[in-house]
Design a protein around this motif. Structure first.
Motif, PDB file in Angstrom:
ATOM      1  N   ALA A  28      46.140  62.802  45.833  1.00 17.51           N
ATOM      2  CA  ALA A  28      46.411  61.961  47.143  1.00 17.51           C
ATOM      3  C   ALA A  28      47.670  63.697  48.059  1.00 17.51           C
ATOM      4  O   ALA A  28      47.890  63.600  48.335  1.00 17.51           O
ATOM      5  CB  ALA A  28      46.650  60.692  47.343  1.00 17.51           C
ATOM      6  N   GLY A  84      53.732  57.948  49.853  1.00 17.43           N
ATOM      7  CA  GLY A  84      52.897  58.387  48.847  1.00 17.43           C
ATOM      8  C   GLY A  84      53.092  59.649  48.308  1.00 17.43           C
ATOM      9  O   GLY A  84      52.690  59.983  46.760  1.00 17.43           O
ATOM     10  N   ARG A 144      42.507  62.396  50.705  1.00 17.68           N
ATOM     11  CA  ARG A 144      43.705  62.611  50.861  1.00 17.68           C
ATOM     12  C   ARG A 144      43.947  60.287  50.648  1.00 17.68           C
ATOM     13  O   ARG A 144      44.023  59.734  50.397  1.00 17.68           O
ATOM     14  CB  ARG A 144      44.696  63.057  51.850  1.00 17.68           C
ATOM     15  CG  ARG A 144      45.702  62.071  52.214  1.00 17.68           C
ATOM     16  CD  ARG A 144      47.220  61.399  53.371  1.00 17.68           C
ATOM     17  NE  ARG A 144      45.925  60.936  54.833  1.00 17.68           N
ATOM     18  CZ  ARG A 144      45.510  61.236  55.646  1.00 17.68           C
ATOM     19  NH1 ARG A 144      46.511  62.404  55.928  1.00 17.68           N
ATOM     20  NH2 ARG A 144      45.085  60.721  56.367  1.00 17.68           N
ATOM     21  N   ALA A 176      52.110  53.505  45.630  1.00 17.34           N
ATOM     22  CA  ALA A 176      51.172  53.362  46.101  1.00 17.34           C
ATOM     23  C   ALA A 176      50.479  52.416  47.534  1.00 17.34           C
ATOM     24  O   ALA A 176      49.526  52.831  48.192  1.00 17.34           O
ATOM     25  CB  ALA A 176      49.983  53.450  45.058  1.00 17.34           C
ATOM     26  N   ALA A 191      46.550  59.472  42.688  1.00 22.56           N
ATOM     27  CA  ALA A 191      48.109  59.255  43.072  1.00 22.56           C
ATOM     28  C   ALA A 191      48.557  60.957  43.202  1.00 22.56           C
ATOM     29  O   ALA A 191      48.829  61.393  44.312  1.00 22.56           O
ATOM     30  CB  ALA A 191      48.962  58.594  42.629  1.00 22.56           C
ATOM     31  N   ALA A 248      51.468  54.037  51.199  1.00 25.28           N
ATOM     32  CA  ALA A 248      50.526  54.762  51.380  1.00 25.28           C
ATOM     33  C   ALA A 248      49.413  54.431  51.599  1.00 25.28           C
ATOM     34  O   ALA A 248      48.935  54.946  52.406  1.00 25.28           O
ATOM     35  CB  ALA A 248      50.752  55.863  50.062  1.00 25.28           C
ATOM     36  N   ARG A 288      44.193  57.850  48.300  1.00 27.87           N
ATOM     37  CA  ARG A 288      45.233  56.590  48.279  1.00 27.87           C
ATOM     38  C   ARG A 288      45.113  55.075  48.064  1.00 27.87           C
ATOM     39  O   ARG A 288      45.277  54.465  47.169  1.00 27.87           O
ATOM     40  CB  ARG A 288      46.037  57.054  49.266  1.00 27.87           C
ATOM     41  CG  ARG A 288      47.360  57.997  49.657  1.00 27.87           C
ATOM     42  CD  ARG A 288      47.215  57.519  51.092  1.00 27.87           C
ATOM     43  NE  ARG A 288      48.572  59.220  51.611  1.00 27.87           N
ATOM     44  CZ  ARG A 288      49.020  58.841  52.785  1.00 27.87           C
ATOM     45  NH1 ARG A 288      48.806  58.635  53.812  1.00 27.87           N
ATOM     46  NH2 ARG A 288      50.397  60.555  52.785  1.00 27.87           N
ATOM     47  N   GLN A 330      47.676  66.032  50.405  1.00 25.83           N
ATOM     48  CA  GLN A 330      48.362  65.161  51.729  1.00 25.83           C
ATOM     49  C   GLN A 330      49.355  67.223  52.186  1.00 25.83           C
ATOM     50  O   GLN A 330      48.910  67.215  53.149  1.00 25.83           O
ATOM     51  CB  GLN A 330      49.203  64.396  51.430  1.00 25.83           C
ATOM     52  CG  GLN A 330      50.966  63.867  52.714  1.00 25.83           C
ATOM     53  CD  GLN A 330      51.191  62.914  51.566  1.00 25.83           C
ATOM     54  OE1 GLN A 330      51.243  62.330  50.973  1.00 25.83           O
ATOM     55  NE2 GLN A 330      53.041  63.525  52.117  1.00 25.83           N
TER      56      GLN A 330
END
Length: 318
Positions: free
Chosen positions: A41, A141, A53, A108, A38, A111, A57, A45
């Protein structure tokens, strides 16, 4: 007279060893992987790395689903997880961890699922969902990333909050070991799934995670006196040594193989296996310390003697 050497009644353990099965160390690993992914990601992002990303995710979602399965499977009945959500006890690591998992999982999941938005039609209700999904996914996210440090470290607090000697004595170090392992595993999965051109942040995260993990593990294995012994011997010692070697190899490969897809993938796999070995090693070390009464009584006597201002040399005097 020499100090009396302690033996328990018929050599039986004083503590009841944890009845947890291998579901628990697997839960520790997958929870850390979800947290690390996470964070990867969220970083991707914010820096516009689309494939990194997406990989982070989806890994975070898959890992938190696996983590929830291992936890529920160890509990025996799914309703027990639900019952823990009926109350919130800040003084209970298990209660706090349940709520962290309950908050992290939906964030999570949202996202990751939103990554499928480009495949939706452009018109109608599905078209509206296609337009709304990216900003919602970005918010979810980032929300998962906010909860990720707590998810990565609360399991260390959970183990240290037990009466198991080698876990309890390592209460300052275990959260750092688990945090570093989570970062390294998340970076490892990113190196496996993302192209080298986008994997720069994952390499830096691998170095940071490995440094934190190895420093914490070194203290666990050397600074706890007698209670470090279970981490150096037997199955736990073999697992932790394997984890150190694979972590070092994974970081070296990540730094040296920046342009090679194959080297990056092998390095990522090494970091993932290292994280598994670390979690299982810590788990095995704690169980071994609970089964041997020496690890319970000798440290207790040493603490009592220190409080009384006496030393082992004083005990040996007639």
């Amino acid at each position: 007279m020499p100090p009396v050497e302690f033996t328990s009644y018929y050599g039986r353990p004083i503590l009841k060893a944890p009845v947890w099965r291998d579901d628990i160390p697997a839960y520790l690993f997958t929870g850390g992987l979800a947290a690390g992914s996470a964070l990867v990601a969220a970083g991707a992002q914010l820096t516009g790395r689309t494939r990194l990303r997406r990989a982070g995710r989806w890994t975070a979602l898959g890992a938190v689903v696996a983590s929830s399965y291992f936890l529920v499977n160890d509990l025996g009945r799914p309703a027990r997880f639900h019952h823990m959500l009926r109350v919130a006890k800040p003084t209970s690591p298990m209660s706090v961890g349940t709520w962290i998992l309950a908050g992290f999982g939906p964030a999570a999941g949202l996202a990751a699922v939103a990554e499928l938005a480009p495949r939706l039609p452009r018109r109608g209700l599905l078209g509206l969902a296609r337009r709304i999904a990216p900003p919602v996914a970005d918010a979810a996210g980032l929300g998962a990333a906010v909860l990720a440090p707590a998810l990565a470290t609360y399991t260390g607090v959970l183990l240290a909050d037990t009466a198991v000697p080698s876990w309890h004595e390592a209460y300052p170090q275990l959260p750092f070991v688990f945090a570093g392992s989570a970062l390294a595993s998340g970076a490892g999965m990113a190196l496996l799934a993302a192209p080298p051109a986008e994997a720069g942040p994952a390499r830096r995260l691998a170095v940071l995670g490995a440094a934190v993990e190895l420093a914490g593990a070194h203290q666990v294995e050397t600074r706890l006196g007698l209670l470090s012994e279970p981490y150096r011997t037997g199955a736990a010692g073999r697992l932790l040594r394997t984890g150190r070697a694979l972590t070092a190899a994974g970081v070296a490969g990540a730094l040296l193989g920046r342009r090679s897809r194959l080297v990056s993938a092998v390095s990522g796999a090494a970091l993932l296996v290292a994280s598994v070995a670390t979690r299982f090693g810590v788990f095995r070390g704690g169980v071994a310390s609970a089964r041997d009464p020496r690890y319970t009584v000798v440290p207790q006597r040493e603490r009592l003697e220190r409080r009384a201002g006496r030393t082992p040399a004083d005990q040996a005097r007639p």
